[in-house]
Enzyme design. Structure first.
Site, PDB file in Angstrom:
ATOM      1  N   TYR A 144       0.873  -1.039  -0.115  1.00  0.00           N
ATOM      2  CA  TYR A 144      -0.059  -0.086   0.217  1.00  0.00           C
ATOM      3  C   TYR A 144       0.891   1.264  -0.051  1.00  0.00           C
ATOM      4  O   TYR A 144       0.539   2.013  -0.680  1.00  0.00           O
ATOM      5  CB  TYR A 144      -1.000   0.045   1.240  1.00  0.00           C
ATOM      6  CG  TYR A 144      -1.777   1.074   1.391  1.00  0.00           C
ATOM      7  CD1 TYR A 144      -3.114   1.211   0.459  1.00  0.00           C
ATOM      8  CD2 TYR A 144      -1.412   1.973   2.254  1.00  0.00           C
ATOM      9  CE1 TYR A 144      -3.875   2.252   0.443  1.00  0.00           C
ATOM     10  CE2 TYR A 144      -2.595   3.171   2.339  1.00  0.00           C
ATOM     11  CZ  TYR A 144      -3.741   3.158   1.484  1.00  0.00           C
ATOM     12  OH  TYR A 144      -4.583   4.095   1.546  1.00  0.00           O
ATOM     13  N   ASP A 145       1.549   1.455   0.973  1.00  0.00           N
ATOM     14  CA  ASP A 145       2.825   2.425   1.195  1.00  0.00           C
ATOM     15  C   ASP A 145       3.258   2.944  -0.287  1.00  0.00           C
ATOM     16  O   ASP A 145       3.217   4.035  -0.790  1.00  0.00           O
ATOM     17  CB  ASP A 145       3.555   2.222   2.253  1.00  0.00           C
ATOM     18  CG  ASP A 145       3.133   2.043   3.535  1.00  0.00           C
ATOM     19  OD1 ASP A 145       1.726   2.012   3.649  1.00  0.00           O
ATOM     20  OD2 ASP A 145       3.773   1.791   4.343  1.00  0.00           O
ATOM     21  N   LYS A 148       1.070   3.670  -3.301  1.00  0.00           N
ATOM     22  CA  LYS A 148       0.840   4.948  -3.295  1.00  0.00           C
ATOM     23  C   LYS A 148       1.802   5.818  -3.659  1.00  0.00           C
ATOM     24  O   LYS A 148       1.572   6.986  -4.261  1.00  0.00           O
ATOM     25  CB  LYS A 148      -0.035   5.347  -1.867  1.00  0.00           C
ATOM     26  CG  LYS A 148      -1.503   4.679  -1.746  1.00  0.00           C
ATOM     27  CD  LYS A 148      -2.427   5.183  -2.740  1.00  0.00           C
ATOM     28  CE  LYS A 148      -3.736   4.917  -2.344  1.00  0.00           C
ATOM     29  NZ  LYS A 148      -4.830   5.214  -2.991  1.00  0.00           N
TER      30      LYS A 148
END
Length: 316
Positions: A144-145, A148
């Protein structure tokens, strides 16, 4: 009237955004694959002639005649994005490429829902947009990190290379009605545990801090950012700078629900940030003095009513 595409539009934040855009008189094409979103979140909009719902996964190209795009599609809670981490990264990266390609073809303005997770476990506090972050690239949250972060890279490269009109918002913890009851986030976790009379689970000593923004305030920030001139690209932090410990939140939820739940403690999960607080100076300066107006106590009351309704109707 504009024709506006909202990816992830049947999700928690996306459904509130679709609602606001419809109320403003626009046509809305809501796209969602229902991985974490739900048709139920937008059921009240289905009869509106200006609203269209399409089941589609943004990792595949989409061709549509639109004037603006809000790209919100991506699971945003650890339980959901860690369930299929490869797909999470694909959603952020391939989804960004596909939506940027559509924006380029249509010469459309495009908004990216980025996240405070791009800051990782921050070494500065509060977090300002100029901070590059402290992110583990190979941890369990990296899908996710880093997904993004890569999406932000793509947005700014399309802006530089193709002169695309972009808007990038970094979203801090947001809560409110239509949150997924089993998304594993602290607000939904605590409320559901309290309403069921289960123990409230804290990790570590519960002293890590978060800043909680009510969804209506966040959506107002989205709309104001999208309305800015071409010179404003972001990234811009959107969140509530009020800072609370997780333990204080748990105690507030127990008090508001009148629950007999007791607080229990578990070990801290890997890469869990110790502090989260946005510096919203840029948002105030560039978005007509935008700032959150709904206090945590008030927002929790509305959210508790929503989750209580889900439980009583057997939907949670």
């Amino acid at each position: 009237m504009k024709r506006i595409l909202v990816t992830g539009g049947a999700g928690f934040v996306g459904s509130h955004l679709c609602e606001r855009l419809i109320e403003a008189g626009h046509e809305v094409l809501c796209v969602d694959n229902y991985y974490t979103g739900s048709r139920r979140n937008v059921a009240h909009l289905l009869a509106n002639p200006n609203f269209e719902l399409l089941r589609h996964d943004v990792t595949f190209p989409l061709f549509a005649e639109v004037d603006e795009i809000y790209n919100l599609a991506c699971p945003a809670s650890p339980i959901h994005y860690q369930f299929d981490p490869v797909q999470t990264t694909k959603t952020s990266v391939h989804g960004a490429i596909n939506m940027l390609g559509l924006a380029k073809r249509r010469k459309a303005k495009i908004f990216q829902a980025s996240t405070s997770e791009v800051y990782g476990d921050p070494t500065i506090h509060p977090q300002v947009e100029e901070y590059w972050g402290n992110v583990n690239p190979i941890g369990i949250r990296s899908c996710y990190d880093e997904g993004k972060r890569c999406a932000e890279t793509l947005f700014f490269d399309y802006h530089r290379q193709h002169r695309l009109q972009i808007k990038v918002a970094r979203i801090f913890n947001t809560y409110g009605p239509r949150m997924h009851p089993n998304d594993g986030r602290v607000v939904s976790n605590f409320i559901m545990q309290a309403l069921r009379g289960e123990p409230i689970t804290l990790y570590g000593e519960g002293l890590q801090t978060r800043s909680f923004c009510y969804v209506d305030d966040l959506v107002e920030g989205f709309i104001r950012l999208m309305a800015t001139g071409d010179e404003v690209t972001g990234p811009i932090n959107l969140g509530n700078p009020g800072e609370f410990t997780i333990k204080a939140l748990a105690e507030m939820v127990v008090a508001q629900t009148g629950s007999a739940s007791k607080i229990t403690y578990q070990p801290l999960p890997s890469d869990d940030p110790k502090q989260r607080q946005p510096d919203i100076s840029k948002a105030r300066a560039l978005l007509d003095d935008w700032q959150p107006t709904i206090a945590l106590e008030q927002g929790l009351t509305r959210t508790i009513v929503y989750f209580d309704g889900l439980l009583k109707s057997g939907l949670a």
